[in-house]
Scaffold this motif. Structure first.
Motif, PDB file in Angstrom:
ATOM      1  N   GLY A 198     -27.105 -45.437  -2.962  1.00 55.42           N
ATOM      2  CA  GLY A 198     -26.751 -44.634  -1.798  1.00 55.42           C
ATOM      3  C   GLY A 198     -25.499 -43.824  -2.046  1.00 55.42           C
ATOM      4  N   LEU A 199     -24.594 -44.385  -2.845  1.00 60.93           N
ATOM      5  CA  LEU A 199     -23.358 -43.686  -3.188  1.00 60.93           C
ATOM      6  C   LEU A 199     -23.657 -42.422  -3.985  1.00 60.93           C
ATOM      7  N   ASP A 200     -24.557 -42.532  -4.963  1.00 57.82           N
ATOM      8  CA  ASP A 200     -24.936 -41.358  -5.749  1.00 57.82           C
ATOM      9  C   ASP A 200     -25.630 -40.310  -4.884  1.00 57.82           C
ATOM     10  N   ALA A 201     -26.487 -40.769  -3.980  1.00 53.56           N
ATOM     11  CA  ALA A 201     -27.180 -39.832  -3.092  1.00 53.56           C
ATOM     12  C   ALA A 201     -26.196 -39.061  -2.232  1.00 53.56           C
ATOM     13  N   VAL A 202     -25.213 -39.764  -1.691  1.00 50.71           N
ATOM     14  CA  VAL A 202     -24.219 -39.107  -0.844  1.00 50.71           C
ATOM     15  C   VAL A 202     -23.395 -38.111  -1.647  1.00 50.71           C
ATOM     16  N   ASN A 203     -22.981 -38.494  -2.840  1.00 54.24           N
ATOM     17  CA  ASN A 203     -22.190 -37.574  -3.652  1.00 54.24           C
ATOM     18  C   ASN A 203     -22.976 -36.312  -3.986  1.00 54.24           C
ATOM     19  N   GLU A 204     -24.284 -36.461  -4.194  1.00 57.29           N
ATOM     20  CA  GLU A 204     -25.120 -35.281  -4.440  1.00 57.29           C
ATOM     21  C   GLU A 204     -25.167 -34.377  -3.211  1.00 57.29           C
ATOM     22  N   LEU A 205     -25.284 -34.991  -2.034  1.00 58.80           N
ATOM     23  CA  LEU A 205     -25.345 -34.216  -0.794  1.00 58.80           C
ATOM     24  C   LEU A 205     -24.031 -33.512  -0.498  1.00 58.80           C
ATOM     25  N   LEU A 206     -22.917 -34.175  -0.776  1.00 60.53           N
ATOM     26  CA  LEU A 206     -21.615 -33.601  -0.459  1.00 60.53           C
ATOM     27  C   LEU A 206     -21.284 -32.382  -1.311  1.00 60.53           C
ATOM     28  N   ARG A 207     -22.059 -32.154  -2.355  1.00 62.16           N
ATOM     29  CA  ARG A 207     -21.855 -30.947  -3.150  1.00 62.16           C
ATOM     30  C   ARG A 207     -22.447 -29.715  -2.466  1.00 62.16           C
ATOM     31  N   THR A 208     -23.315 -29.949  -1.467  1.00 62.40           N
ATOM     32  CA  THR A 208     -24.000 -28.826  -0.820  1.00 62.40           C
ATOM     33  C   THR A 208     -23.560 -28.599   0.621  1.00 62.40           C
ATOM     34  N   PHE A 209     -23.128 -29.631   1.323  1.00 60.65           N
ATOM     35  CA  PHE A 209     -22.614 -29.438   2.685  1.00 60.65           C
ATOM     36  C   PHE A 209     -21.676 -30.589   3.061  1.00 60.65           C
ATOM     37  N   GLU A 210     -20.835 -30.311   4.045  1.00 59.69           N
ATOM     38  CA  GLU A 210     -19.813 -31.262   4.450  1.00 59.69           C
ATOM     39  C   GLU A 210     -20.321 -32.125   5.597  1.00 59.69           C
ATOM     40  N   VAL A 211     -20.193 -33.435   5.456  1.00 57.42           N
ATOM     41  CA  VAL A 211     -20.636 -34.362   6.493  1.00 57.42           C
ATOM     42  C   VAL A 211     -19.829 -35.662   6.364  1.00 57.42           C
ATOM     43  N   PRO A 212     -19.378 -36.244   7.462  1.00 51.63           N
ATOM     44  CA  PRO A 212     -18.694 -37.533   7.366  1.00 51.63           C
ATOM     45  C   PRO A 212     -19.674 -38.638   7.000  1.00 51.63           C
ATOM     46  N   VAL A 213     -19.199 -39.576   6.179  1.00 52.10           N
ATOM     47  CA  VAL A 213     -20.056 -40.646   5.670  1.00 52.10           C
ATOM     48  C   VAL A 213     -19.371 -41.995   5.890  1.00 52.10           C
ATOM     49  N   VAL A 214     -20.140 -42.955   6.390  1.00 48.40           N
ATOM     50  CA  VAL A 214     -19.693 -44.344   6.494  1.00 48.40           C
ATOM     51  C   VAL A 214     -20.561 -45.166   5.555  1.00 48.40           C
ATOM     52  N   PHE A 215     -19.919 -45.866   4.626  1.00 48.94           N
ATOM     53  CA  PHE A 215     -20.649 -46.672   3.661  1.00 48.94           C
ATOM     54  C   PHE A 215     -20.756 -48.118   4.128  1.00 48.94           C
ATOM     55  N   ILE A 216     -21.873 -48.751   3.754  1.00 47.14           N
ATOM     56  CA  ILE A 216     -22.143 -50.133   4.127  1.00 47.14           C
ATOM     57  C   ILE A 216     -22.243 -50.960   2.853  1.00 47.14           C
ATOM     58  N   THR A 217     -21.520 -52.067   2.789  1.00 45.80           N
ATOM     59  CA  THR A 217     -21.543 -52.889   1.581  1.00 45.80           C
ATOM     60  C   THR A 217     -21.215 -54.340   1.908  1.00 45.80           C
ATOM     61  N   ALA A 218     -21.811 -55.234   1.144  1.00 48.80           N
ATOM     62  CA  ALA A 218     -21.484 -56.652   1.283  1.00 48.80           C
ATOM     63  C   ALA A 218     -20.200 -57.000   0.544  1.00 48.80           C
ATOM     64  N   TYR A 219     -19.684 -56.064  -0.254  1.00 50.18           N
ATOM     65  CA  TYR A 219     -18.497 -56.342  -1.069  1.00 50.18           C
ATOM     66  C   TYR A 219     -17.455 -55.233  -0.898  1.00 50.18           C
ATOM     67  N   PRO A 220     -16.869 -55.104   0.297  1.00 50.94           N
ATOM     68  CA  PRO A 220     -15.927 -53.995   0.531  1.00 50.94           C
ATOM     69  C   PRO A 220     -14.708 -54.033  -0.373  1.00 50.94           C
ATOM     70  N   GLU A 221     -14.300 -55.244  -0.793  1.00 53.25           N
ATOM     71  CA  GLU A 221     -13.089 -55.341  -1.612  1.00 53.25           C
ATOM     72  C   GLU A 221     -13.235 -54.597  -2.931  1.00 53.25           C
ATOM     73  N   ARG A 222     -14.481 -54.407  -3.390  1.00 57.11           N
ATOM     74  CA  ARG A 222     -14.700 -53.671  -4.645  1.00 57.11           C
ATOM     75  C   ARG A 222     -14.355 -52.191  -4.513  1.00 57.11           C
ATOM     76  N   PHE A 223     -14.317 -51.702  -3.274  1.00 57.47           N
ATOM     77  CA  PHE A 223     -14.058 -50.285  -3.039  1.00 57.47           C
ATOM     78  C   PHE A 223     -12.737 -50.072  -2.319  1.00 57.47           C
ATOM     79  N   LEU A 224     -11.847 -51.052  -2.394  1.00 60.18           N
ATOM     80  CA  LEU A 224     -10.561 -50.974  -1.693  1.00 60.18           C
ATOM     81  C   LEU A 224      -9.408 -51.308  -2.618  1.00 60.18           C
ATOM     82  N   THR A 225      -9.539 -50.953  -3.869  1.00 65.22           N
ATOM     83  CA  THR A 225      -8.502 -51.279  -4.840  1.00 65.22           C
ATOM     84  C   THR A 225      -7.454 -50.187  -4.959  1.00 65.22           C
TER      85      THR A 225
END
Length: 268
Positions: A198-225
């Protein structure tokens, strides 16, 4: 456990709160860094009378409230982009809203963190919820491969007054739906069951238009370093309805109140 260990234990979720409050990884992490510098300079500034986690959030709040991001055109010590200044909802209600809904503090703990009583904490959170709800209705794309989680998210966002334009279960479906429907908000699982991202999909989309994104994960600490470009808005699995409401509202709030927009950088 040493003080440094206690701080390290609670630092990832403090980063999550800081990013949700400021609207970006860079600004949120800068405030956290300023808080840590204050502690290094004077360890006594950390009040642990209500526990180390509440004490850290209280100290962070004191640092955050000491810098005006609403009125000042320049902030000397922190990298705060001008397009991220907040104009509609005052800081204190948003803090109460996020501390209760996103971080799960009790009303008493929020009162301690913000320096308010329980009645004032309730009033602040209610005010923030009403003000946000009046501005943020939009079309939502959900990227989630687990059927029951997708159904829960769909129900939640509809109850918040949004319209769900589709549910994508793979990278390819997400890209196709988003390009066709142009949603105003995306809720995206980071890792999908078919192996796509889903992260790759969002990054692909953000290259074409601007939209706020909320990510969902069972391991948030991996993305909060703070060690690499990371999502500003995260929901932890399993999630509570109030958490979805809080994070989605913040993401849309910053989108609606941004100025001098520039092309979106990759989410990670």
């Amino acid at each position: 456990m040493s003080r440094s260990q206690l701080v390290a234990e609670h630092l990832p979720l403090l980063r999550r709160y800081a990013r949700a409050l400021t609207g970006s990884q860079a600004s949120g992490d800068a405030y956290v860094a300023a808080m840590l510098e204050a502690m290094l300079g004077d360890p006594s500034v950390l009040d642990e009378s209500h526990g180390p986690r509440a004490g850290l959030f209280r100290l962070f709040t004191q640092i955050w409230n000491s810098v005006s991001v609403n009125d000042d055109s320049e902030v000397a010590t922190l990298p705060m982009p001008p397009e991220r200044r907040l104009s509609n909802i005052t800081p204190l209600p948003r803090q109460a809203f996020l501390l209760l809904s996103l971080e799960g503090f009790s009303e008493e703990e929020v009162g301690y963190i913000l320096g308010t009583d329980v009645a004032e904490t309730r009033r602040l959170a209610d005010a923030a919820g009403r003000e946000m709800a009046a501005e943020i209705a939009t079309d939502v794309l959900i990227i989630e491969d687990e059927t029951f989680i997708a159904m829960d998210l769909e129900s939640l966002v509809k109850n918040l007054g949004h319209n769900v334009v589709g549910v994508a279960r793979t990278h390819a479906d997400a890209v196709a739906l988003a390009k066709n429907k142009r949603p105003g908000l995306i809720l995206a699982d980071i890792q999908l069951a078919d192996g796509s991202s889903g992260l790759d999909a969002v990054n692909e989309l953000l290259r074409t238009f601007e939209v706020p994104v909320v990510f969902i994960t069972a391991y948030p600490e991996r993305f909060l370093t703070g060690e690499r470009p990371e999502p500003a808005f995260l929901i932890s699995k399993p999630f509570q309805p109030a958490m979805v409401s809080a994070v989605a509202s913040q993401a849309l709030f910053f989108q609606r109140n941004s100025r001098n927009r520039t092309p979106k950088a990759p989410a990670a």
